[in-house]
Design a protein around this motif. Structure first.
Motif, PDB file in Angstrom:
ATOM      1  N   SER A   1       0.730  -1.432  -0.095  1.00  0.00           N
ATOM      2  CA  SER A   1      -0.449  -0.167   0.063  1.00  0.00           C
ATOM      3  C   SER A   1       1.060   1.248   0.063  1.00  0.00           C
ATOM      4  O   SER A   1       0.039   2.282  -0.403  1.00  0.00           O
ATOM      5  CB  SER A   1      -1.432  -0.394   1.096  1.00  0.00           C
ATOM      6  OG  SER A   1       0.006  -0.149   2.693  1.00  0.00           O
ATOM      7  N   ALA A   2       2.184   1.462   0.317  1.00  0.00           N
ATOM      8  CA  ALA A   2       2.923   2.480   0.645  1.00  0.00           C
ATOM      9  C   ALA A   2       2.871   2.853  -1.224  1.00  0.00           C
ATOM     10  O   ALA A   2       4.044   3.982  -1.225  1.00  0.00           O
ATOM     11  CB  ALA A   2       4.102   1.808   0.771  1.00  0.00           C
TER      12      ALA A   2
ATOM     13  N   ASP B   1       0.996   5.155  -0.582  1.00  0.00           N
ATOM     14  CA  ASP B   1       0.827   6.515  -0.471  1.00  0.00           C
ATOM     15  C   ASP B   1       1.796   7.052  -0.717  1.00  0.00           C
ATOM     16  O   ASP B   1       1.852   8.894  -0.807  1.00  0.00           O
ATOM     17  CB  ASP B   1       1.353   5.809   0.941  1.00  0.00           C
ATOM     18  CG  ASP B   1       0.781   4.811   1.697  1.00  0.00           C
ATOM     19  OD1 ASP B   1      -0.646   5.616   1.399  1.00  0.00           O
ATOM     20  OD2 ASP B   1       0.889   4.342   3.044  1.00  0.00           O
TER      21      ASP B   1
ATOM     22  N   THR C   1       0.586   9.865  -3.453  1.00  0.00           N
ATOM     23  CA  THR C   1      -0.474  10.821  -3.808  1.00  0.00           C
ATOM     24  C   THR C   1       0.590  12.011  -2.812  1.00  0.00           C
ATOM     25  O   THR C   1       0.342  12.774  -3.425  1.00  0.00           O
ATOM     26  CB  THR C   1      -2.276  10.063  -2.283  1.00  0.00           C
ATOM     27  OG1 THR C   1      -1.415   9.318  -1.560  1.00  0.00           O
ATOM     28  CG2 THR C   1      -2.403   9.129  -3.157  1.00  0.00           C
ATOM     29  N   HIS C   2       1.082  11.366  -1.973  1.00  0.00           N
ATOM     30  CA  HIS C   2       1.974  12.187  -1.367  1.00  0.00           C
ATOM     31  C   HIS C   2       3.077  12.688  -2.091  1.00  0.00           C
ATOM     32  O   HIS C   2       3.086  13.871  -2.097  1.00  0.00           O
ATOM     33  CB  HIS C   2       2.884  11.267  -0.516  1.00  0.00           C
ATOM     34  CG  HIS C   2       4.443  12.263   0.635  1.00  0.00           C
ATOM     35  ND1 HIS C   2       3.664  12.216   1.705  1.00  0.00           N
ATOM     36  CD2 HIS C   2       5.305  12.922   0.790  1.00  0.00           C
ATOM     37  CE1 HIS C   2       4.790  13.234   2.224  1.00  0.00           C
ATOM     38  NE2 HIS C   2       5.600  13.365   1.844  1.00  0.00           N
TER      39      HIS C   2
ATOM     40  N   GLU D   1      -2.526  13.024   0.267  1.00  0.00           N
ATOM     41  CA  GLU D   1      -2.880  11.635   0.188  1.00  0.00           C
ATOM     42  C   GLU D   1      -4.625  11.708   0.968  1.00  0.00           C
ATOM     43  O   GLU D   1      -5.231  10.568   1.240  1.00  0.00           O
ATOM     44  CB  GLU D   1      -1.996  11.035   2.363  1.00  0.00           C
ATOM     45  CG  GLU D   1      -1.045  10.757   1.019  1.00  0.00           C
ATOM     46  CD  GLU D   1       0.148  10.718   2.313  1.00  0.00           C
ATOM     47  OE1 GLU D   1      -0.282   9.959   3.716  1.00  0.00           O
ATOM     48  OE2 GLU D   1       1.256  11.313   2.270  1.00  0.00           O
TER      49      GLU D   1
ATOM     50  N   TYR E   1      -8.032  -0.552   3.243  1.00  0.00           N
ATOM     51  CA  TYR E   1      -6.672   0.497   3.407  1.00  0.00           C
ATOM     52  C   TYR E   1      -6.711   2.149   4.365  1.00  0.00           C
ATOM     53  O   TYR E   1      -5.884   2.659   4.951  1.00  0.00           O
ATOM     54  CB  TYR E   1      -6.318   0.967   2.059  1.00  0.00           C
ATOM     55  CG  TYR E   1      -5.903   2.203   1.662  1.00  0.00           C
ATOM     56  CD1 TYR E   1      -4.220   2.330   2.231  1.00  0.00           C
ATOM     57  CD2 TYR E   1      -6.250   3.852   1.153  1.00  0.00           C
ATOM     58  CE1 TYR E   1      -3.537   3.243   2.031  1.00  0.00           C
ATOM     59  CE2 TYR E   1      -5.142   4.787   1.562  1.00  0.00           C
ATOM     60  CZ  TYR E   1      -4.164   4.012   1.133  1.00  0.00           C
ATOM     61  OH  TYR E   1      -3.148   5.464   1.607  1.00  0.00           O
TER      62      TYR E   1
ATOM     63  N   HIS F   1      -4.321   3.485   6.907  1.00  0.00           N
ATOM     64  CA  HIS F   1      -3.954   5.034   6.975  1.00  0.00           C
ATOM     65  C   HIS F   1      -4.032   5.538   7.575  1.00  0.00           C
ATOM     66  O   HIS F   1      -3.291   6.620   8.156  1.00  0.00           O
ATOM     67  CB  HIS F   1      -3.954   5.005   5.357  1.00  0.00           C
ATOM     68  CG  HIS F   1      -3.406   6.354   5.142  1.00  0.00           C
ATOM     69  ND1 HIS F   1      -4.237   7.874   4.980  1.00  0.00           N
ATOM     70  CD2 HIS F   1      -2.222   6.766   4.145  1.00  0.00           C
ATOM     71  CE1 HIS F   1      -2.747   8.641   4.807  1.00  0.00           C
ATOM     72  NE2 HIS F   1      -2.964   8.164   4.322  1.00  0.00           N
TER      73      HIS F   1
ATOM     74  N   ALA G   1      -0.584   6.918  10.025  1.00  0.00           N
ATOM     75  CA  ALA G   1      -0.892   8.544   9.961  1.00  0.00           C
ATOM     76  C   ALA G   1      -0.316   9.622  11.432  1.00  0.00           C
ATOM     77  O   ALA G   1       0.227   9.517  11.486  1.00  0.00           O
ATOM     78  CB  ALA G   1      -1.932   9.680   9.728  1.00  0.00           C
TER      79      ALA G   1
END
Length: 565
Positions: free
Chosen positions: A348-349, A352, A355-356, A391, A409, A413, A417
């Motif tokens: 899933s990173a 991340d 989007t980041h 994100e 997810y 997430h 965070a």
């Protein structure tokens, strides 16, 4: 033109110095305002062209650290950057001392003058050799990490490629993967200790030669912290301890229950669900395709941005041998091009980081109107607001990537965070301790890390790994080596991104996106707290600023039946 066609030509220092000095003299000896303005315009162009070449070399080297041509170019930049800095500082001094300063605001944002003052404080010809040594040591660390070749599962893997194994539902596999990853650091313990010991001492010498009490003072000025000081950061860190750590401890207890272990070990932390973590439902090409669709649907501005990025081949996302670790976004002046670098590994990173880093890239794309390359990005803590908030703004499109695992997810997430905040301030607190006591031995630094880790991350259990138990987890944190004090920035921005999450996702506030766009458009022409105010957010330094948003996150996560995700 695509990125591979962008021309790279190593600048010739003496030519740059001669041309720059002519422009600087126009400013210094101007008889009227127009002459000074002309000199500023010339220097803006020279500095932009210089930055353009430096960025292209850096990107291409990080894509392939084994490329001998760009390795040699990075050695050149390590050696010559301080010399270029000396020339550019002469320009900053001329701008600040110009009797036509008021007229110069026609071509320079007001923030530029503050930045110039800080640039002058952090440089002197006396420290050029020390700065060169600092660059060389940072490059040594990065090259060492990129060189990792770890035998695992019948394959030769780098550190990023071990990531999926560390999320295995088979406890023995994730333990073995974690041991393999940290085994690389243990095998290089003496080298890493030596690199960092030299870095600390070199940075302390630079600070003392520049007249600072310690490198902490210099580090804050290097990071261009115009609005806050170490005392304000200390108060903020205490808020994290008081308000966030108790909530994250509950989340770790829930995680242990979800994955069916009585005692959560360090190698269990990467697995969040007994049936496996949420993963993207497609290969990198699929992720790229869905990413384009997501940004085209999010807004007209993001649609224009993503088409530009894809059409100009400004993303390098797949992990490969010899590629630097981590992810980043940078900006190439002249081509008006953001560039996104990442190491996809099937977790899933990948989403991340997409989007980041796209949050960063979108911001600089919106700010490309700014002629001064130094202000296209804002200061670091402000820049991370754009990335971390993106994100959350993309939550409505997560089903494109995760399909039936979308809610899993989002739970991971959001909780992750929040769990990041104590770790982020731990990294910052550690660096304060290190640079306030530069005489510490490597063993004492490790003991300091472990002491602080027990405060901020009391869930960490290393009873099966004596190497980590002595306090070495920070070896993997490249920011500590490359960009000292660049880490609290992520946490400050995360607190602000949570406010955007609450406004956009929980409260459905239609003004949230407008406020986000507003702070993307201004780039670095305002300071951190000015940007916070412009975004209609609450400063993290205000007492109680975390209370409402942490409560909202706690309530949201508590209402989810995570055992059935």
């Amino acid at each position: 033109m695509i990125f591979s066609e962008y021309a790279y030509v190593r600048p010739e220092f003496e030519t740059y110095k001669t041309n720059a000095q002519k422009a600087i003299n126009h400013i210094k000896h101007a008889k009227e305002a127009d002459e000074a303005v002309s000199g500023v315009i010339e220097m803006t162009r020279f500095m932009s062209e210089l930055s353009q070449q430096g960025e292209i070399a850096y990107i291409r080297h990080s894509i392939d650290t084994q490329d001998s041509f760009y390795e040699e170019e990075i050695n050149y930049w390590d050696e010559y950057s301080p010399l270029y800095e000396e020339v550019n500082n002469d320009y900053y001094r001329a701008v600040l001392e110009s009797p036509y300063r008021d007229e110069l605001t026609a071509v320079l944002p007001e923030q530029y003058f503050k930045m110039a003052e800080y640039k002058l404080k952090i440089f002197s010809p006396q420290v050029i050799q020390l700065l060169q040594k600092e660059n060389e040591l940072s490059s040594q660390y990065n090259k060492l990490i990129a060189s990792a070749k770890i035998e695992f599962d019948g394959k030769t893997l780098n550190l990023s490629q071990l990531g999926p194994y560390q999320q295995s539902t088979d406890r023995s596999v994730r333990k073995a993967a974690a041991e393999a990853a940290f085994g690389f650091f243990e095998a290089n313990e003496a080298t890493i200790d030596d690199i960092y010991d030299q870095l600390v001492k070199v940075r302390d010498q630079i600070a003392k030669k520049l007249g600072f009490k310690d490198f902490v003072e210099l580090g804050y000025i290097r990071m261009e912290r115009y609005d806050y000081d170490r005392e304000m950061v200390q108060v903020y860190r205490q808020q994290i301890l008081n308000e966030v750590v108790p909530v994250t401890n509950k989340l770790y207890q829930r995680q242990a229950k979800r994955i069916g272990v009585d005692d959560l070990k360090y190698y269990d932390l990467s697995l969040e669900f007994v049936n496996g973590n949420a993963t993207p439902k497609g290969d990198p090409a699929y992720i790229m395709e869905m990413g384009r669709q997501m940004y085209q649907e999010l807004s007209a501005e993001t649609g224009h941005f993503i088409d530009y990025m894809y059409d100009h081949d400004l993303l390098d996302l797949e992990t490969k041998e010899g590629k630097s670790s981590g992810g980043y976004c940078t900006f190439i002046p002249g081509y008006d091009s953001p560039f996104i670098f990442a190491n996809f590994n099937g977790t899933s990173a990948d989403i991340d980081v997409l989007t980041h880093e796209a949050g960063h890239a979108f911001q600089v794309f919106q700010s490309r109107w700014i002629k001064q390359h130094e202000l296209v990005f804002p200061t670091s803590e402000s820049a991370e607001i754009h990335s971390m908030s993106m994100e959350f703004f993309t939550y409505p499109w997560m089903e494109l990537f995760f399909k039936e695992e979308t809610e899993k997810y989002k739970f991971s997430h959001l909780s992750g965070a929040l769990q990041f905040l104590p770790y982020g301030v731990l990294v910052d607190h550690f660096q304060h301790e290190v640079y306030e006591k530069p005489e510490m031995t490597p063993a004492e630094r490790k003991a300091t890390w472990r002491k602080l880790e027990k405060m901020y991350n009391p869930h960490k259990n290393y009873d099966e790994n004596s190497f980590l138990d002595q306090g070495t987890l920070w070896y993997r944190q490249g920011h500590i080596f490359d960009t000292p004090f660049y880490y609290i920035d992520y946490t400050l921005a995360q607190v602000l991104a949570f406010q955007f999450w609450k406004r956009a996702i929980v409260d459905k506030d239609p003004e949230a996106w407008s406020d986000y766009l507003a702070i993307c458009d201004i780039g670095g022409t305002e300071s951190f707290l000015e940007i916070v105010k412009r975004a209609n957010l609450k400063s993290p330094f205000e007492e109680g600023s975390l209370t409402d948003v942490v409560r909202a996150i706690d309530e949201t996560l508590s209402a989810i039946d995570d055992l059935n995700l």
